[in-house]
Enzyme design. Sequence first.
Site, PDB file in Angstrom:
ATOM      1  N   ASP A 116      -1.806  -8.879   6.837  1.00  0.00           N
ATOM      2  CA  ASP A 116      -1.546  -7.819   5.418  1.00  0.00           C
ATOM      3  C   ASP A 116      -2.659  -7.242   5.502  1.00  0.00           C
ATOM      4  O   ASP A 116      -3.761  -7.463   5.773  1.00  0.00           O
ATOM      5  CB  ASP A 116      -1.213  -8.752   4.535  1.00  0.00           C
ATOM      6  CG  ASP A 116       0.004  -9.701   4.670  1.00  0.00           C
ATOM      7  OD1 ASP A 116       1.220  -9.308   5.500  1.00  0.00           O
ATOM      8  OD2 ASP A 116       0.342 -10.722   4.126  1.00  0.00           O
TER       9      ASP A 116
HETATM   10  N1  URA Z   1       0.522 -14.676   6.589  1.00  0.00           N
HETATM   11  C1  URA Z   1       0.383 -14.150   5.440  1.00  0.00           C
HETATM   12  O1  URA Z   1       1.088 -14.471   4.578  1.00  0.00           O
HETATM   13  N2  URA Z   1      -0.495 -12.742   5.555  1.00  0.00           N
HETATM   14  C2  URA Z   1      -0.697 -12.422   6.723  1.00  0.00           C
HETATM   15  O2  URA Z   1      -1.732 -11.690   6.747  1.00  0.00           O
HETATM   16  C3  URA Z   1      -0.939 -13.375   8.139  1.00  0.00           C
HETATM   17  C4  URA Z   1       0.030 -14.441   8.021  1.00  0.00           C
END
Ligand code: URA
Length: 473
Positions: A116
Amino acid sequence: MLLTGMIRLDKYLCDAGMGTRKEVKELIKKGQVRVNGEICKSPEQKVNENTVDIDCDGQKVIYEKYTYLMFYKPQGIVSATEDKKEETVLDFLKKVWEEKEERPFPKGMFPVGRLDKDTEGLLLITNDGALAHELLSPKKHVVKTYEVTPERALHGEEVLTLECGVDIGDEKLTMPARVNVQKDGKLQLSIMEGRYHQVKRMLAAVGNKVMHLKRLRMGTLYLDEDMKPGDYRVLTEQEVLSLRDRIPSLENVEAVIFDVDGTVVDSMWMWKRIDKEYLAKFDIPLPDTLQADIEGWSFYETAVYFKEHFGIDDPVERIMADWNEMAWEKYEREVPLKSGVRDFMRLCKDRGIKMGIATSNSRELMETIERVHGLTEYISCIRTGSEVQKGKPAPDIYLAVADTLEADPAKCLVFEDLVAGIMAGKSAGMKVCAVQDAYSLDSDREKRRLADYYIEEFGQILEREGMAHEERF
Ligand code: URA
């Protein structure tokens, strides 16, 4: 004749990042390119990509078929190759690469998987599509480890829920995970899937919130401790090799011998659940540190600890008998086979490969597992730890199974999820395939080092042997 490694000069230059096909054709036609010291003006000239020496405008062209980068993704950029509004990991990397390397950024690079925008940490960036495809296959269940800063500290019961599988609103619970709670309250959470926002949704499912998220590991790759956000480095040859599958072949295998808990059945989480359910009978909540407190203790020592520490009136023998009964019920009703196991056993049977079991568990429990999961027709021999002189890591149990199956140990293939078991198989002179299991993820590096092969799940062998594999649960 097949000219392996021979490619067109213009393609070579494009792949080395010297420009578009049109641009490199221009360079060649202007006589700016030398092949093994001689000016070459024909873009279609075939060159050997492994041995040729090329320079362009007097500068040596560095050509690597594929490039593999460990990148410490900073927060605030998106894990895409292109984005109309946001800065992407590739925009970012291209800039720092060109400043540092003084040569064009390799063509066709992309991030393997996503983080993310507000997540930082390890991203593998490459232009090797086949490797990326392998690593991202949902069948393969590559482990990802995150450092999670939760809004509030997690209780032992919440940790257990995350480890055993939690409802994050999809059809299926999450797969077993591993959670290590650190002294500062941060978690190291290892998961074997990559569902959308999985970590954030897992924490939300136990009424918590992720305040900061950093990825530390993906499969065999661990983010260097001294890297800072925005840093990158080229992977070593050893690291690239370690990312590739090490799946065993069944050729020349006379017998396959399986460990059971954590290898054939997904049972390693069960004892934590039993502790919780047992204490609940006395209205005692699961202490946060119980698992750490009792790690490595024998069954008897643990029962003595429970009696004294929790003030349980029952005699130690009764406590142990209660636990055994609870375990029995779980093996009957709750403990699933690991994915692909039955299909793999069917494949071995079809190939005339004999199969046996070498377990530290009891014969009665093993027979229950065989009956519940319909494995009896495949297994011709069971040996348990109490029936041999020495338990794993001594080779005795594996040699005893090979002997009963009348198989040459050198032609036996062992499947094991724990370091001690892998050592037992190796000392018996057998080939050993380590099996990934959430419970032993912390010793994964050692497992891979000791074993000849490594599988995330049995479906990988079926796929390699070219058999359609049905998901059974
Ligand atoms: N899980 C999440 O919630 N975000 C990420 O970036 C990776 C795994």
